[in-house]
Enzyme design. Sequence first.
Site, PDB file in Angstrom:
ATOM      1  N   PRO A 177      -5.514  -1.230   2.865  1.00  0.00           N
ATOM      2  CG  PRO A 177      -6.740   0.462   1.864  1.00  0.00           C
ATOM      3  CD  PRO A 177      -6.811  -0.572   2.957  1.00  0.00           C
ATOM      4  CB  SER A 178      -0.850   1.740   3.134  1.00  0.00           C
ATOM      5  OG  SER A 178      -1.312   2.661   2.188  1.00  0.00           O
ATOM      6  NE  ARG A 179       1.533  -5.157   0.912  1.00  0.00           N
ATOM      7  CZ  ARG A 179       0.791  -5.484  -0.143  1.00  0.00           C
ATOM      8  NH1 ARG A 179      -0.535  -5.361  -0.113  1.00  0.00           N
ATOM      9  NH2 ARG A 179       1.346  -5.934  -1.237  1.00  0.00           N
ATOM     10  CG  LEU A 180      -1.093   0.776   7.532  1.00  0.00           C
ATOM     11  CD1 LEU A 180      -1.416   2.250   7.753  1.00  0.00           C
ATOM     12  CD2 LEU A 180      -0.024   0.316   8.534  1.00  0.00           C
ATOM     13  CD  GLU A 223      -4.492  -8.231  -6.333  1.00  0.00           C
ATOM     14  OE1 GLU A 223      -5.364  -7.362  -6.124  1.00  0.00           O
ATOM     15  OE2 GLU A 223      -4.288  -8.741  -7.444  1.00  0.00           O
TER      16      GLU A 223
END
Length: 464
Positions: A437-440, A256
């Site tokens: 988002p973007s695992r940040l 996700e």
Amino acid sequence: MQNRESVSYLTQKEAAEVDEILMGPLGFSVEQLMELAGLSVATSIAEVYKVNEYKRVLVICGPGNNGGDGLVAARHLFHFGYNPSICYPKRTPKPLYAGLVTQLESLSVPFVSVEDLPLDLSKDFDIIIDAIFGFSFHGAPRPPFNDLIQRLVSLNEYKEAKQRFPVVVSVDIPSGWHVEEGDISDSSFKPDMLVSLTAPKLCAKRFHGPHHFLGGRFVPPSIVSKFNLHLPPYPGTAMCVRIGKPPQVDIAALRENYISPEFVEDNVEADPIHQFRKWFDEAIAANLREPNAMSLSTATSDGKPSSRMVLLKGFDEDGFVWYTNYGSRKAHDLAENPRASLLFFWDGLNRQVRVEGTVQKVSEEESEQYFHSRPRGSQLGAIVSPQSSVVPGRHFLIDKFKELEDRYSNGSLIPKPKYWGGYRLKPETFEFWQGQPSRLHDRLQYSPCEIEGKKVWKVERLAP
Ligand SMILES: NC(=O)C1=CN([C@@H]2O[C@H](COP(=O)(O)OP(=O)(O)OC[C@H]3O[C@@H](n4cnc5c(N)ncnc54)[C@H](OP(=O)(O)O)[C@@H]3O)[C@@H](O)[C@H]2O)[C@H](O)CC1
Ligand SMILES: Cc1cc2nc3c(=O)[nH]c(=O)nc-3n(C[C@H](O)[C@H](O)[C@H](O)COP(=O)(O)O)c2cc1C
Ligand SMILES: Cc1ncc(COP(=O)(O)O)c(C=O)c1O
Ligand SMILES: [K+]
């Protein structure tokens, strides 16, 4: 999951008969059934093809009720956030169909003629819904539908060339297929998804695509018995249910991308218990299932860890409380090593919370009070179960349970066994995590510190 062998199939004649009975003696109208059929198609699609990845939908509608199902599905998909376009070359001059067209026009859903539709359908759409022919199809497809079906067949070539290609979803019958024999000439297309309505027709036996769904949750018991139907139960309030084999997934590709509001130092509570209460209240408000479920990790004195889910039954400044068996594995761990950690995962809010600290038993009075608040069956269950020890079989539990059920059938107080009660974890650190988002992701950790002799909580951001 229903085994394909145990599902029953209808012949063409039976399918027409079912419709006649529904719309005759059983008092349904075609509008009603079409609405439910179209809604089932839309919910099946939404279950498999997520709107953020599969937005552009082309619905090809034929001249009969199958085409009507397509028009209804398009309207629901629009409201689910998809961008449908319609190709409806042979409009049926009946108020029902004219109404469905007007409804779509009022949503500014575009209608595209066969001539304006690209020959190569692979680039402009993510999903193509085949609502061309249903169970009244016979003979060979006539113009302009033969050409449209041919364009769906051609999609296979793009698939083979490994370009991005749309998925094809057939409503009730893959168009061009014989209603009972399937794709006899092997010249039609093979849909990725088939949504059978009311009950699968015989041709569905030949469907080997990844997603077979059943929709049309309106079949009354009299139809079920008359036609000897074997259909899977619909889960909960769902309008559709998967039949056939479970979907094949690429586990490595399951992920996700979290999108959440910002979670920043400036607007967190100074006290982590207050912050926890805020998030817990939001988890309750979001109607999540078991928001009080938490993973509890313990370890033996020599550091062998283990985790299991337990239910949070209260929290405040003194700590986080749950109840269990004092002879269980977790209880043995806690007796020799009181350090433990709790983990909440609130899917749907993209949040997790870690709480670490030391654990003590709650008072006997507190355990007594909670024990007697539980459903009587759970009270008996706690007495019956020597939690985490090996038992000879299910009968061992059930026999003991029945015996106790008889003993307490007069409604008398069920005494709490000594070996059952609560634990309280006194937190030493917290971490509040929110997916981005973007695992940040956002991660804010609370740890205790002293400023001028006063105990305060330090809040620090951790790298995701
Ligand atoms: N009980 C339910 O679950 C409901 C299902 N519904 C849907 O209705 C269809 C069946 O609808 P019906 O209107 O009976 O038939 P079709 O949609 O299959 O289409 C009939 C029209 O197609 C023409 N046709 C037939 N064969 C050809 C051909 N070879 N080439 C071109 N055109 C063809 C036919 O014309 P004819 O002149 O040949 O008669 C008709 O115009 C079912 O499958 C479900 O999808 C309902 O929504 C309600 C409840
Ligand atoms: C959602 C969920 C909640 C649970 N809640 C509890 C609980 O509150 N207390 C409990 O003893 N077991 C609960 N269980 C069962 C435990 O996960 C576990 O199987 C049991 O406590 C034995 O664990 P142990 O052998 O590690 O001691 C729950 C299980 C699930 C899936
Ligand atoms: C074995 C066991 N004990 C206790 C509980 C805690 O829940 P409750 O006290 O609400 O029954 C659970 C919940 O799943 C459980 O499985
Ligand atoms: K169809």
